[in-house]
Structures are given as structure tokens and as C-alpha cells.
Design an enzyme around this catalytic site. Structure first.
Site, mmCIF file in Angstrom:
data_model
loop_
_atom_site.group_PDB
_atom_site.id
_atom_site.type_symbol
_atom_site.label_atom_id
_atom_site.label_comp_id
_atom_site.label_asym_id
_atom_site.label_seq_id
_atom_site.Cartn_x
_atom_site.Cartn_y
_atom_site.Cartn_z
ATOM 1 C CB SER A 1 -0.926 0.009 1.219
ATOM 2 O OG SER A 1 -0.190 -0.213 2.416
ATOM 3 C CG ASP B 1 2.199 -6.785 1.088
ATOM 4 O OD1 ASP B 1 1.713 -7.899 1.370
ATOM 5 O OD2 ASP B 1 1.584 -5.713 1.225
ATOM 6 C CD GLU C 1 -7.527 -5.362 1.296
ATOM 7 O OE1 GLU C 1 -6.437 -5.969 1.180
ATOM 8 O OE2 GLU C 1 -7.687 -4.184 0.936
HETATM 9 O O1 KIV Z 1 -0.476 -3.424 1.521
HETATM 10 C C1 KIV Z 1 -1.184 -3.381 2.538
HETATM 11 O O2 KIV Z 1 -1.218 -2.389 3.272
HETATM 12 C C2 KIV Z 1 -2.005 -4.545 2.853
HETATM 13 C C3 KIV Z 1 -3.103 -4.348 3.846
HETATM 14 C C4 KIV Z 1 -4.231 -3.663 3.180
HETATM 15 C C5 KIV Z 1 -3.523 -5.610 4.474
HETATM 16 O O3 KIV Z 1 -1.829 -5.577 2.289
#
Ligand code: KIV
Length: 269
Positions: free
Chosen positions: A53, A91, A187
């Protein structure tokens, strides 16, 4: 009193599993830099997610797709170096885990150079999860709304509203657990579906727009501080509204999650 008293030791995947066993909710926020990492850590947040994000809230893109593995490593290192207790997850960005080998190479960078304890990937990529876990890499699954698939999904929409979709998500969650994942993010799914999945799985389920009955909650930090560009999603809440500082807002969020006071029905589907 938290099972893992604040400030004592670095949390591990086993600490999070023990929290679920003990019925203790897990608090999680996204973090992208050292200053916020230290602030969230000191406020007692259990899990810091270096989310892709950051492509939207830091870089100003309209999706997470442009984020690169180099950028994820850079932000991961900043977050991991500044925390003392929180468990750090990062991520794997878009198209960085198309094969098990590619996933291993990129996950290893996030762990070795970025210093994170677990990597998160979107979708039921069972062969990839199996392979990473076999190589000793802790994995967090991510189901429901998959932001990296926004072009295929046709927008940021609630997932699992119809019976068939809900069954698919439940089956995928079970497979992800069987493949060895240690955590699952859900989500934007109906609260009843998230509750059923949280009950069915033994691994902790962290919800965002997934209702109160998950084992923990995560929000995008800038949304809950009300500093994101654009409209705050319905499932988020402006914790700055009743706080006199960022630290106080984060502590309110932490306590609201721990005491099952957030999310309310107005933040759920
Ligand atoms: O990238 C992110 O912030 C996420 C959250 C929305 C869980 O994957």
C-alpha cells in the site's frame, strides 16, 4: 494483561499463534519507515506490516502495482531496524512471486536485506507457499480483496458476498493453512464469512474490512491517521478525531482492537 507483555521480547510467529489460542486479539498496522515503526512499537502494536500500500500512500500511485522488490526491501529495512518487539511482515509486490523460485529469491531479499520475519503474498498460490515454507520462510496468505489483482477484479470491491465465492474463499483459506502459512489476512469480506474462517483455521486471521470476529485487525496507518490522499475506506476509522497526538491515536486503536471495540458494524460488511 497481554500474554506477551509489551516491551519484553521480539514477537515470533509462535507468539501470534499463542495469542489466538488464548483468545487475545492481535493488533496490526502498516508501517513504512523507522520513525513510525518505533512509535507503533512503543505503543504496543503487535504486528507491523510493510504493505505494498506504500505505492498508494507514500508514492501516490492509484494502485499497488508499480511497487518494486527494491522499494519493498528499502522500506522493510527501515521498519525492521527501528522496532524492538513487534513482529514484522512485508509484502511480496506484484509479479514478484510468479514461480516458487522467483518467490524464494525475492522473499530471501526481504528477510536477509530487509530484516523481516515473514512475507505476505496475495491469492491461493499453494505451490509457492509450500515451497517457501519448505525453505524455512514464514508466509502470510492474503484472501478476499486482492489489491494486486484490481484490474482483474474490476475495482476495489467486497469479495465473497455470494455463496459460491464465499465457499471458494473458505476452501482457499484451508489450503493456505495446509500449505504451511502461519498467518492469513482477509480483506473486505462479509463479517460472517471472516468469522467462519477465523473459527475454522488454527492460524491467526487478521481482518481489514472483515468484521470483529477475526483474530486480529490491520489498517493502513495513513488511513487511520486521516492523512491519506483521497477518501478513507468505509472499513477504516479516523482515530485522530478523538486524539491529541499520533501516539494517542495509535494507542486508542491498539486498545480498541485488544478489547474488541473495533471494528464496529459501521466498518463491516
Ligand atoms: O499493503 C497493505 O497495506 C495490505 C493491507 C491492506 C492488508 O496488504
Amino acid at each position: 494483561m497481554s500474554l506477551y507483555a509489551e516491551g519484553l521480547t521480539v514477537l515470533t510467529v509462535s507468539s501470534l499463534a499463542a495469542m489466538k489460542q488464548a483468545g487475545e486479539k492481535i493488533s496490526c498496522l502498516t508501517a513504512y519507515d523507522a520513525s513510525f515503526s518505533a512509535l507503533l512499537d512503543q505503543a504496543g502494536i503487535d504486528v507491523l506490516l510493510v504493505g505494498d500500500s506504500l505505492g498508494m500512500v507514500i508514492q501516490g500511485h492509484n494502485s499497488t502495482l508499480p511497487v518494486t522488490i527494491d522499494e519493498m526491501v528499502y522500506h522493510s529495512r527501515s521498519v525492521a531496524s527501528a522496532r524492538k518487539r513487534a513482529f514484522v511482515v512485508a509484502d511480496l509486490p506484484f509479479a514478484s512471486y510468479a514461480t516458487p523460485e522467483q518467490a524464494l529469491q525475492n522473499a530471501a531479499r526481504l528477510m536477509q536485506a530487509g530484516g523481516v520475519q515473514m512475507v505476505k503474498l496475495e491469492g491461493a498460490k499453494i505451490a509457492v507457499i509450500n515451497f517457501l515454507v519448505e525453505q524455512g520462510i514464514p508466509v502470510c496468505g492474503h484472501l478476499g480483496l486482492l489489491p494486486q489483482s484490481v484490474n482483474r477484479l474490476g475495482g476495489y470491491k467486497v469479495q465473497g458476498r455470494d455463496q459460491q465465492q464465499a465457499q471458494r474463499i473458505l476452501a482457499d483459506a484451508e489450503q493456505i493453512e495446509q500449505a504451511g502459512a502461519g498467518l492469513l489476512v482477509l480483506e473486505c469480506v462479509p463479517a460472517a464469512l471472516a468469522a467462519a474462517i477465523s473459527k475454522r483455521l488454527t492460524i491467526p486471521v487478521i481482518g481489514i474490512g472483515a468484521g470483529l470476529d477475526c483474530d486480529g485487525q490491520v489498517l493502513v496507518l495513513y488511513d487511520m491517521l486521516n492523512i491519506s490522499v483521497g477518501k478513507r475506506p468505509r472499513f477504516s476509522k479516523n482515530f485522530m478525531a478523538d486524539a491529541s497526538s499520533i501516539d494517542e491515536a495509535v494507542r486508542h486503536y491498539h486498545h480498541a482492537v485488544k478489547n474488541a471495540q473495533f471494528p464496529g458494524p459501521e466498518h463491516s460488511y
